[in-house]
Design a protein around this motif. Sequence first.
Motif, PDB file in Angstrom:
ATOM      1  N   ARG A 704      37.469   6.071 -61.971  1.00  0.00           N
ATOM      2  CA  ARG A 704      36.713   6.253 -60.727  1.00  0.00           C
ATOM      3  C   ARG A 704      36.426   7.740 -60.473  1.00  0.00           C
ATOM      4  NH1 ARG A 704      37.145   1.477 -57.666  1.00  0.00           N
ATOM      5  NH2 ARG A 704      36.546   2.589 -55.790  1.00  0.00           N
ATOM      6  N   GLU A 708      40.060  12.745 -55.895  1.00  0.00           N
ATOM      7  CA  GLU A 708      40.823  12.254 -54.755  1.00  0.00           C
ATOM      8  C   GLU A 708      40.733  13.244 -53.591  1.00  0.00           C
ATOM      9  OE1 GLU A 708      42.461   8.692 -56.369  1.00  0.00           O
ATOM     10  OE2 GLU A 708      42.620   9.522 -54.363  1.00  0.00           O
ATOM     11  N   LYS A 728      48.722   5.065 -51.991  1.00  0.00           N
ATOM     12  CA  LYS A 728      47.291   4.870 -52.213  1.00  0.00           C
ATOM     13  C   LYS A 728      46.948   4.983 -53.691  1.00  0.00           C
ATOM     14  CE  LYS A 728      42.780   6.883 -51.127  1.00  0.00           C
ATOM     15  NZ  LYS A 728      42.044   7.883 -50.333  1.00  0.00           N
ATOM     16  N   ARG A 732      46.196   1.806 -56.502  1.00  0.00           N
ATOM     17  CA  ARG A 732      44.847   1.823 -57.072  1.00  0.00           C
ATOM     18  C   ARG A 732      44.942   1.780 -58.593  1.00  0.00           C
ATOM     19  NH1 ARG A 732      40.926   6.820 -56.050  1.00  0.00           N
ATOM     20  NH2 ARG A 732      40.687   5.838 -54.009  1.00  0.00           N
ATOM     21  N   TRP A 733      45.803   2.601 -59.184  1.00  0.00           N
ATOM     22  CA  TRP A 733      45.970   2.604 -60.638  1.00  0.00           C
ATOM     23  C   TRP A 733      46.417   1.230 -61.135  1.00  0.00           C
ATOM     24  CZ3 TRP A 733      49.388   7.643 -60.613  1.00  0.00           C
ATOM     25  CH2 TRP A 733      48.584   8.741 -60.285  1.00  0.00           C
ATOM     26  N   TRP A 735      46.083  -1.715 -59.671  1.00  0.00           N
ATOM     27  CA  TRP A 735      45.051  -2.742 -59.502  1.00  0.00           C
ATOM     28  C   TRP A 735      44.024  -2.669 -60.626  1.00  0.00           C
ATOM     29  CZ3 TRP A 735      44.338  -6.956 -56.474  1.00  0.00           C
ATOM     30  CH2 TRP A 735      43.080  -7.552 -56.514  1.00  0.00           C
ATOM     31  N   HIS A 736      43.537  -1.482 -60.938  1.00  0.00           N
ATOM     32  CA  HIS A 736      42.518  -1.365 -61.978  1.00  0.00           C
ATOM     33  C   HIS A 736      43.070  -1.732 -63.352  1.00  0.00           C
ATOM     34  CE1 HIS A 736      39.428   0.035 -59.366  1.00  0.00           C
ATOM     35  NE2 HIS A 736      40.086   1.112 -59.001  1.00  0.00           N
ATOM     36  N   ASP A 750      40.596   0.443 -51.048  1.00  0.00           N
ATOM     37  CA  ASP A 750      41.300   1.715 -51.184  1.00  0.00           C
ATOM     38  C   ASP A 750      41.930   2.149 -49.866  1.00  0.00           C
ATOM     39  OD1 ASP A 750      40.903   2.158 -53.877  1.00  0.00           O
ATOM     40  OD2 ASP A 750      38.982   3.135 -53.596  1.00  0.00           O
TER      41      ASP A 750
END
Length: 759
Positions: A704, A708, A728, A732-733, A735-736, A750
């Motif tokens: 992405r 940040e 956060k 995120r890491w 999930w991807h 997010d």
Amino acid sequence: MPEEESKPEIQMNFEGPVGTAIGKIVHQPPKPLPVGIPQNLPRTDAKEFVGRDEVMERLHEQLQRTERVAITSVTGMGGIGKTELALQYARRFLEKAYPGGACWLEGRGVDVAVQFLSFAKSRLDLNPSEEWNLKERVDYCWQHWKPEGKVLVVFDDVQEYETIEGVLPSDGRFKVLVTTRKQKWASFQRLELQVLTAEAALELLVSFVGGERIERELETAKALCADVGYLPLALELVGRYLDKKRALSLLKMRERLGLEHRSLQDRSAEMTAKQGVAAAFELSWQELTEEEKELGRLLSLFAPAPITWSWVETIHSEVDEEDLEDWQEGLVGLSLLQRVEEGRYQLHPLIRQFFQLKFLELDKTKLLENVAYEFAKIVKTNPFYAFNVLNNSMSYWSFEIYNFEPDAMRIENLFRVAMESCSVGIGCLSKLVMRLNEDGNLPGIDVEFFDTKIDETNLRKCLITFNFDNPDIVDRLGLYYQPQVSWVWQKNFQIITKKLSTLVIERRIPVSESYLSFEAAWHGALYVTGIRSPNFQPIRIDEIESRLDKLEISKASKMIQFCISQLEDQLNKSRSQDETYLTLPSTFRSFCETDIVSPEMVLEYVEDVYQKAIDSYQQLLDTWFSYLVAELQLASILPAKIVGVVTPPKHKRGSVSISWCWVSLPKGSKNSVDFELGDQRLLREDYRLPHLSKKIVQDRLHLRDCSEPIHPYIHMREDSLGWYPVTKMVYRWLWHDLERIGWVTGDFKDYFSWKSRVM
């Protein structure tokens, strides 16, 4: 001299990525074989012999160089075209290369020596004395063969070398060609025969169905060729079937197609092949040992893609390594399993169907259990692979249950088999996504279901018993039972995926001794004490514990309950270290509370945040996902360094800009960060910035844009998770990584906050 055998005229029209023979095909009957040359070649009514010109030339070269050659198939089961290739070769080269004649002998059925003596008597007028033994009579006929010149001798479909050993000629004028499913015959050179190319397969189908009909459904025709794995016998059978069913669309043909369908079973009398596809496979199946058959059935449950053999070794860890190698060689030796590269093997799609159907022969009434126990072996050793099979809809195996309604208790027992294997396969993660008893085991099956018809009520109860404690989520899964062997597995994996997705979306996977856990605990402390966010001042532990005793935690949301559970762990840790306050790290307090933040303070804060994030992600993986690390894009490169540029705000109300990327480190290294102050962002296409000199940057691992924003002042929006930056980034890491392999589904945002509702 007769003219060379004519070929049909084909008007070629190449379209798309695969050249396709579309057009009018004018068939001409084959020219008769030359008179005066002794031969007994079988008749062929093949409409078109395609895709084998190069192989045929290579075969001819080998026969001229050596006395013997063996044709076998590397993928090659019956039906790959060994016999047709031998026959077409013999007819094409008889007059040009073999003026002495051609002798065709069957490897199955009548004794080969008896066949040869019959040929010698009828075609060569040779009558050796009946007083001689069989070997002497055979040798006499080879020695007195007339006319002179090279002779082609074909032994078709030979099972064992011993059946032809006593009949083989010794004179170099005789060129011996053998077709067999066996791959290792030391006395012969080996010619590997592959399935047809996509282009040749389509051309063969055109020869039966006609160009106009194929052109109307070109993409479907290509898919139909792929469905049968470009196997010549299957293509001919399907082509002849479609030729008879002229009103049948190719799309409808694909829907009907299966190894048991009549199109792949009904052999026409004029065909060279002696049986349909399944019957051809059955000849090889009968030569397997019981252990090799069991291995074949297991492999059929894998996805139709190359199989890493180490997975199979892990599944059969109780089997002696050499025994397992012998079973593997049994399948490979009969061309039922193909070695595609070192350590990787593959089943032809029709062989895969054939092996699956062999489950039905074990005991049709126990089909569900037989498949469940076999697939459970895969799940226990490689859950990622098993999930991948189901996520890609590869689990609709060839066998379906017709007119069969197992009772609810039986289905519940199958759920237990599936969940038990999943529990072993995913290890510690099962504690989060499954309902386990206090002893760590799955709940027992419900005997009240015995002899009870399957309905929505007992299926719903079964799902809740073995996994979900939230009936609303169960309702959204859809409970209609489908009479397919894969249904139980799909439903189980669907449950696990749904539960894992919920945990990630709600940021409530516990990791003790990590800053990830501390951020949840800090939020729990703010919630318990009623202190409004944001707050960066230390909180007295006595006050937190006093408030905790008065709360009815059971009424809070699951996310708040999670935060409080992390808070309780943190309080125990703090008490053991004689601490009286729950306190944020100094870098966080300095950054968030100072009115004017220096660039050096910003840099220190950013490095601390990212170091805590990468360390927390490592701890999260080690705790819950160790079995899956190799399949996760980011996780697989750890240990790693985060390299980036920090641009301080231009004015008091500005925000910090951070751009960064991943650099993988050697195994055994510690995760680290390396940020520098700068006034320009790190760009994908520009790694010439001073701070990146002599550093390796892996562009493919950008996530992405790897940018940040972090706001330095306390007026930031709550949904930015600025108060909980580690949470956060880590989630995120995660999930991807999980989304890429299909282990999570849903709407991941997010910007998130644990739901701090007043009780």
